[in-house]
Design a protein around this motif. Sequence first.
Motif: not given
Length: 138
Positions: A12-28
């Motif tokens: 779950r940590l890895l899945i949420i981290a990957a989701l965070g990377v995608i959302l973080g890139f879009i935010t950036y």
Amino acid sequence: MSFFFKQSETTRLLIIAALGVILGFITYEIVYYLNPFSPKATISWILAFIIGIARQHALHRYFTFSHQGSYFKSLYRAYIVDTVGLLFSTGLNWFLAEVLQLHHRLVWGICLLSSALISLVFLKKYIFKSTSSISYII
């Protein structure tokens, strides 16, 4: 959704981290596009990072750890921990983007990895630890 919660905490940590990377890139990318100030990459990094702390905290709280403690205490601890990552990665971002003149997206990725390593070390042991065992810290 129950399938997701049956996965190990690490998965779950890895899945949420990957989701965070995608959302973080879009935010950036949105912040970078809208940012009129210089140094553009570094200021955009700071703003997107601050937004990302709250987003990732909520995602990990609800999907990785199912944390039952105070939302604001764990969010406060997330901002304390991530401030260290932000300070380090902001200096790194400025150096890579302004001094070495690397592309801002490459710099974003390098800074993300460096700050993620700092955050992951403290994620479960400090941010989402039960409030009674760390109340003397805050």
